[in-house]
Design an enzyme around this catalytic site. Structure first.
Site, PDB file in Angstrom:
ATOM      1  N   LYS A 222       0.963  -1.250  -0.003  1.00 47.54           N
ATOM      2  CA  LYS A 222       0.111  -0.056   0.064  1.00 47.54           C
ATOM      3  C   LYS A 222       0.839   1.154   0.124  1.00 47.54           C
ATOM      4  O   LYS A 222       1.914   0.833   0.031  1.00 47.54           O
ATOM      5  CB  LYS A 222      -1.301   0.567   1.026  1.00 47.54           C
ATOM      6  CG  LYS A 222      -0.359   0.140   2.726  1.00 47.54           C
ATOM      7  CD  LYS A 222       0.280   1.526   3.147  1.00 47.54           C
ATOM      8  CE  LYS A 222       1.104   0.873   4.568  1.00 47.54           C
ATOM      9  NZ  LYS A 222       1.569   2.458   5.154  1.00 47.54           N
TER      10      LYS A 222
ATOM     11  N   ASP B 232      -2.305  -1.605  10.339  1.00 48.53           N
ATOM     12  CA  ASP B 232      -2.330  -1.496   8.268  1.00 48.53           C
ATOM     13  C   ASP B 232      -3.202  -2.518   8.023  1.00 48.53           C
ATOM     14  O   ASP B 232      -3.504  -3.409   7.046  1.00 48.53           O
ATOM     15  CB  ASP B 232      -1.323  -1.272   7.420  1.00 48.53           C
ATOM     16  CG  ASP B 232      -0.525  -0.139   7.914  1.00 48.53           C
ATOM     17  OD1 ASP B 232      -0.944   0.862   8.464  1.00 48.53           O
ATOM     18  OD2 ASP B 232       0.704   0.013   7.725  1.00 48.53           O
TER      19      ASP B 232
END
Ligand code: C5P
Length: 333
Positions: free
Chosen positions: A17, A148
């Site tokens: 990401k 995350d």
């Protein structure tokens, strides 16, 4: 989901990401910072396979293999063992070997370690046939291991709040093109970068407001207007990352001079992400950066892409059919 006994290896693919917007709020009592971030999953993937073994172990391959721990600190291993504790009472504990094909830069701000943990959770749930663990619970287990991880299960583009673990998907059609610069051997520890951010703010006497999402970025994302998205890329951790690794300022400058629409440090860094308008521009920028920018790995990616997915669950071949009993002794002619 298949019966646990029917599967001998499960492989998941998980993306890295970047953060398009990272607003860091005040430090909380639990040691985390309140966040408002926009996560964006990009097409650089690790593959994580799990298969039953006599003991727990981790094997890592790929370009960043030598930088991934294979001992008890490996987050994918920690995740698998954490999920194993949720197995129904009395069921047999099957340790696993975890194989990680590591393509996401390590300690680079792209959540590579969290990605492998997310993949290990999904793969082990499938391998062990743990139908009792719903997606929400799997995300909850993931969030306890890394802020995350819930996003990496969702993928796409999403707002993260709380400490980053509360996910709200953003509807964003279309595709953005990225060029990523990952410093060779360069790493930043996430807690160190947050601490540096606090120190710089204190030094400058900055009053830290509650973090809020940027409405203009949301509008640009809904339209997938790359030029508009580029105008609103922002990362509150960037100054801290540059303070710890000054070469990042040179990287950002080089990308800008070479025509990137925008660029920023990804998460806590040190990976730098540049947004460009097309695949052709991505190729031009990566060639230019390789020739003129500070030394580093240059990767091309698109986003958004889906989160963790099972790509293979292999069933063992059926047992060989026993030979039919034949006549004993010489066959009469
Ligand atoms: O959750 P994660 O493993 O990414 O957090 C690593 C470290 O980063 C935390 O221990 C904390 O020091 C810092 N962090 C933070 N605020 C957040 C997320 C992470 O201060 N929202």
């Amino acid at each position: 989901m298949r019966a646990a006994e029917a599967i001998d290896v499960v492989t998941c693919r998980v993306p890295g990401k970047i953060n398009l917007d990272l607003n860091v709020g005040p430090l909380r009592e639990d040691g985390f910072h309140e966040l408002s971030t926009v996560y964006h999953a990009v097409s650089i993937y690790d593959r994580v396979s799990v298969q039953p073994a006599d003991d727990w172990s981790v094997v890592v391959t790929g370009p960043y293999a030598d930088r991934v721990p294979t001992d008890d600190t490996n987050l994918a291993l920690v995740a698998a063992k954490t999920l194993a504790r949720r197995r129904p009472r009395g069921s047999r504990l099957v340790p696993v070997t975890i194989e990680i094909d590591k393509q996401i830069p390590v300690a680079g701000g792209m959540a590579g370690g969290s990605a492998d943990a997310a993949a290990a959770l999904l793969a082990c749930r499938e391998l062990w046939g743990m139908d009792n663990v719903e997606n929400d619970l799997l995300e909850h287990i993931g969030a306890s291991l890394g802020s995350d991880i819930p996003f990496l299960m969702h993928g796409g583009t999403a707002i993260g709040t709380g400490r980053g673990e509360q996910i709200t998907p953003v509807l964003a059609r279309g595709e953005l093109h990225w060029v990523l610069w990952a410093g060779e051997g360069l790493a930043l520890s996430t807690p160190t970068v947050y601490a540096e951010c606090d120190r710089l703010r204190e030094e400058a006497g900055i009053e830290v407001p509650d973090p809020e999402p940027n409405g203009e970025l949301m509008t640009a994302l809904r339209r997938m207007d790359a030029e508009e998205v580029a105008k609103h890329l922002r990362n509150d951790l960037q100054d801290a990352a540059i303070s710890l690794q000054p070469v990042l300022a040179e990287v950002l400058e080089a990308g800008s001079e070479l025509g990137a629409l925008g660029g920023l440090v990804s998460g806590s860094g040190p990976t730098v992400a540049f947004l460009v308008g097309s695949q052709a521009e991505a190729i031009d920028l990566s060639v230019g950066l390789a020739a003129n920018g500070p030394v580093g790995d240059i990767l091309r990616a698109t986003g958004p892409v889906p989160g963790t997915q099972i790509v293979q669950n292999r069933v063992p071949p059926p047992p060989p059919v026993p030979p039919r009993p034949g006549p004993v002794g010489p066959v009469p002619g």
